[in-house]
Design a protein around this motif. Structure first.
Motif, PDB file in Angstrom:
ATOM      1  N   SER A 292       0.183  -1.271   6.004  1.00  0.00           N
ATOM      2  CA  SER A 292      -1.152  -0.756   5.644  1.00  0.00           C
ATOM      3  C   SER A 292      -1.848  -0.302   6.910  1.00  0.00           C
TER       4      SER A 292
ATOM      5  N   SER B 291      -7.307  -4.251   6.710  1.00  0.00           N
ATOM      6  CA  SER B 291      -6.074  -4.608   5.995  1.00  0.00           C
ATOM      7  C   SER B 291      -5.801  -6.109   6.006  1.00  0.00           C
ATOM      8  N   SER B 292      -5.501  -6.644   4.834  1.00  0.00           N
ATOM      9  CA  SER B 292      -5.132  -8.063   4.782  1.00  0.00           C
ATOM     10  C   SER B 292      -3.762  -8.286   5.438  1.00  0.00           C
TER      11      SER B 292
ATOM     12  N   GLU C 141       2.412  -3.382  -1.299  1.00  0.00           N
ATOM     13  CA  GLU C 141       3.140  -2.514  -2.234  1.00  0.00           C
ATOM     14  C   GLU C 141       2.176  -1.419  -2.671  1.00  0.00           C
TER      15      GLU C 141
ATOM     16  N   SER D  33       0.729  -8.497  -0.945  1.00  0.00           N
ATOM     17  CA  SER D  33       0.175  -7.465  -1.812  1.00  0.00           C
ATOM     18  C   SER D  33      -0.529  -8.124  -2.995  1.00  0.00           C
TER      19      SER D  33
ATOM     20  N   MET E 166       0.724  -7.863  -6.110  1.00  0.00           N
ATOM     21  CA  MET E 166       1.946  -8.446  -6.674  1.00  0.00           C
ATOM     22  C   MET E 166       3.061  -8.336  -5.621  1.00  0.00           C
TER      23      MET E 166
END
Ligand SMILES: Cc1cc2nc3c(=O)[nH]c(=O)nc-3n(C[C@H](O)[C@H](O)[C@H](O)COP(=O)(O)O)c2cc1C
Length: 188
Positions: A14, A19-20, A82, A115, A117
């Motif tokens: 990302s 962004s995580s 994702e 993400s 998922m």
């Protein structure tokens, strides 16, 4: 005896400022500070679209620089979300530039998909890393779903199970760098 601090190149799939995945890389950097010095690759946005016609002895300068950073790292840490049921195109594009030059071949790699998922991107990432011969074990692979609830913007992992899994991954990556052992099955 204390082993030396290893050089790890981290790539976030990302490119978002908040962004995580970047927060997670920072968390890993803090947790492993005594064992690894993590440099975040900041050039993903500058990697041109892969074109085999440009993949010769004199590829674009940014590609040569990217390949050099990969070569000089003791290990590579990939953390990615994702997108649309697959890997972010920017990340896959960057990896495609390494297929002929083989920087991932036998390189210790930790692969995290973090993400909402993420299971499809994770499977895709592992399949790609396998074909370019990255060196991994089952414990250097991790899928973290619902990532936004598990890491904060201070680079702290706030979920106990995730923290345990990440610590296990750090230990496994260190062991992989030390041992030079190769596992090929990777539990795909
Ligand atoms: C264009 C787009 C497509 C996405 N598609 C998926 C997806 O297919 N599966 C999933 O788990 N998350 C998906 N997400 C959610 C992201 O994975 C989630 O927001 C993640 O936290 C982004 O990572 P980051 O915080 O490091 O930027 C998508 C997000 C965007 C922006």
């Amino acid at each position: 005896m204390q082993s030396s601090v290893k050089k790890v190149l981290a790539i976030s799939g990302s490119t978002r400022k908040a962004s995580s995945n970047l927060h997670l890389i920072n968390a890993i950097g803090a947790l492993a500070a005594d064992r690894m010095r993590i440099t975040v690759f900041d050039g993903l946005m500058n990697i041109p679209p892969f074109n085999p016609d440009d993949d010769h002895e004199q590829p674009p300068a940014v590609i040569m620089a990217f390949r050099k950073q990969l070569q000089e790292a003791d290990a590579i840490l990939i953390c990615t979300p994702e997108y649309a049921m697959g890997l972010p195109g920017t990340l896959k594009n960057a990896i495609d530039w390494t297929v002929s030059s083989c920087e991932f071949s036998n390189k210790p790699v930790a692969a995290i998909t973090a993400s909402s998922m993420g299971n499809l991107a994770h499977a895709s990432l592992l399949a790609t890393l396998k074909v370019i011969e990255a060196r991994m074990t089952e414990d250097t692979q991790l899928l973290i779903s619902f990532i936004k609830t598990k890491v904060n913007s201070n680079g702290e992992i706030t979920d106990a199970d995730t923290l345990t899994s990440v610590q296990r991954l750090i230990a496994a990556l260190c062991e992989l760098m030390e041992s030079g052992k190769q596992e090929s099955g990777m539990g795909l």
